[in-house]
Structure formats: structure tokens, C-alpha cells
Design a protein around this motif. Sequence first.
Motif, PDB file in Angstrom:
ATOM      1  N   LEU A   1       0.866  -1.166   0.000  1.00 40.32           N
ATOM      2  CA  LEU A   1       0.000   0.000   0.000  1.00 40.32           C
ATOM      3  C   LEU A   1       0.902   1.214   0.000  1.00 40.32           C
ATOM      4  N   LYS A   2       0.337   2.366  -0.263  1.00 43.92           N
ATOM      5  CA  LYS A   2       1.147   3.575  -0.269  1.00 43.92           C
ATOM      6  C   LYS A   2       1.703   3.834   1.132  1.00 43.92           C
ATOM      7  N   PRO A   3       3.006   4.033   1.224  1.00 40.24           N
ATOM      8  CA  PRO A   3       3.583   4.305   2.546  1.00 40.24           C
ATOM      9  C   PRO A   3       3.182   5.682   3.050  1.00 40.24           C
ATOM     10  N   VAL A   4       3.193   5.821   4.353  1.00 42.10           N
ATOM     11  CA  VAL A   4       2.884   7.096   4.976  1.00 42.10           C
ATOM     12  C   VAL A   4       4.196   7.654   5.511  1.00 42.10           C
ATOM     13  N   LEU A   5       4.472   8.891   5.168  1.00 34.00           N
ATOM     14  CA  LEU A   5       5.716   9.512   5.591  1.00 34.00           C
ATOM     15  C   LEU A   5       5.459  10.962   5.943  1.00 34.00           C
ATOM     16  N   SER A   6       5.943  11.372   7.090  1.00 31.87           N
ATOM     17  CA  SER A   6       5.918  12.783   7.457  1.00 31.87           C
ATOM     18  C   SER A   6       7.215  13.389   6.944  1.00 31.87           C
ATOM     19  N   PRO A   7       7.149  14.229   5.927  1.00 32.68           N
ATOM     20  CA  PRO A   7       8.377  14.833   5.410  1.00 32.68           C
ATOM     21  C   PRO A   7       9.149  15.601   6.480  1.00 32.68           C
ATOM     22  N   LEU A   8       8.450  16.246   7.388  1.00 36.24           N
ATOM     23  CA  LEU A   8       9.111  17.002   8.448  1.00 36.24           C
ATOM     24  C   LEU A   8       9.905  16.082   9.371  1.00 36.24           C
ATOM     25  N   LEU A   9       9.268  15.005   9.853  1.00 35.44           N
ATOM     26  CA  LEU A   9       9.980  14.068  10.726  1.00 35.44           C
ATOM     27  C   LEU A   9      11.120  13.376   9.992  1.00 35.44           C
ATOM     28  N   ALA A  10      10.908  13.063   8.721  1.00 36.70           N
ATOM     29  CA  ALA A  10      11.959  12.420   7.929  1.00 36.70           C
ATOM     30  C   ALA A  10      13.168  13.349   7.805  1.00 36.70           C
ATOM     31  N   GLN A  11      12.926  14.611   7.481  1.00 34.18           N
ATOM     32  CA  GLN A  11      14.017  15.579   7.358  1.00 34.18           C
ATOM     33  C   GLN A  11      14.750  15.746   8.679  1.00 34.18           C
ATOM     34  N   GLN A  12      13.996  15.855   9.759  1.00 33.63           N
ATOM     35  CA  GLN A  12      14.612  16.028  11.071  1.00 33.63           C
ATOM     36  C   GLN A  12      15.450  14.807  11.446  1.00 33.63           C
ATOM     37  N   ALA A  13      14.912  13.622  11.202  1.00 34.38           N
ATOM     38  CA  ALA A  13      15.629  12.396  11.555  1.00 34.38           C
ATOM     39  C   ALA A  13      16.966  12.324  10.830  1.00 34.38           C
TER      40      ALA A  13
END
Length: 152
Positions: free
Chosen positions: A62-74
Motif C-alpha cells: 500500500l502507499k507508505p505514509v511519511l511525514s516529510p518534516l519528521l523524515a528531514q529532522q531524523a
Amino acid sequence: FDYYRHLLEFPRGLGLSTELDGLCLFIVEHMIKVFPEAARASLFLCDPAHRALVLRAHVPNLKPVLSPLLAQQAIAQGMGYVWEQCDKEESMQRLPIHGGLYAPMKNGAIETGLICVDTMNEKSEYQPEDLSLLIAMAQVAAPYVQLLSENQ
């Protein structure tokens, strides 16, 4: 005890993969086994030329769910994150996701990618120990992913 068992068993499987797609799929499938409450696991690779994360593996299909903000911060801070749906006003409210974990994959100073795990179970809450395990596994996986990425 399970924490150490999962961490010690993980590298054996990583070493068996000789192609990047197979390795990335193994990693996300393994995350679903390690975190039984997880509904999804995703692995994104860093594309430095375009300053973007590129989805490389995801289960289920299924389409993954990603928070761009959390991804960038991580990735920028080299830190993992635990997040939990708190109320109906949050940005992810329209999705049936209750919580998730984000862990960057870094091979030394090289930003390799990001591993994400999330749950839809409202009774499940990720603990700091869960995040520690995901971060440790992401760090163990990063050199394998980096090596196969360079050879592709």
C-alpha cells in the motif's frame, strides 16, 4: 532479552543479500517481524543529487505514509523519532495511523536512508526501547545498503 536477540540475528540476514532490492525488502519484512504491532514498514534511500528520499521497499504493498518534516529532522539531526496520534486536530488525522517510529540510516557521516515503522492499533504505543532497537538496526543495516547502492 528480545531486544538483543533481534539485534544479533539481524546481520546474518543482511549478509545473505547480494542485490539492493532484495536487501531492502528483507529489511522491511524483518521490521514487521521485530515490531509485531506494526502495520507497515518502509525504507527510503537518500538521493543527494536531488536532496530527496526515494522509496526503495515497503510492506504491505500500500502507499507508505511519511511525514516529510519528521523524515528531514531524523536525517538532518541523525536522530530517531517516536510519534503518536494525540488528537483529532493533528495533520495525520485522516489516516488510520496511531503511531510510528523513524530511524535514520547513516554509514559514518554518509546519510544513507530512513527506516519507518507505523501502527494502526490504538492500544499500541511505541516505547523508547522500541526506538532504540530500530535505531540500532538502522545503523547495522546502513553499511550493507550503502555498499550495494554503490555497486548498482
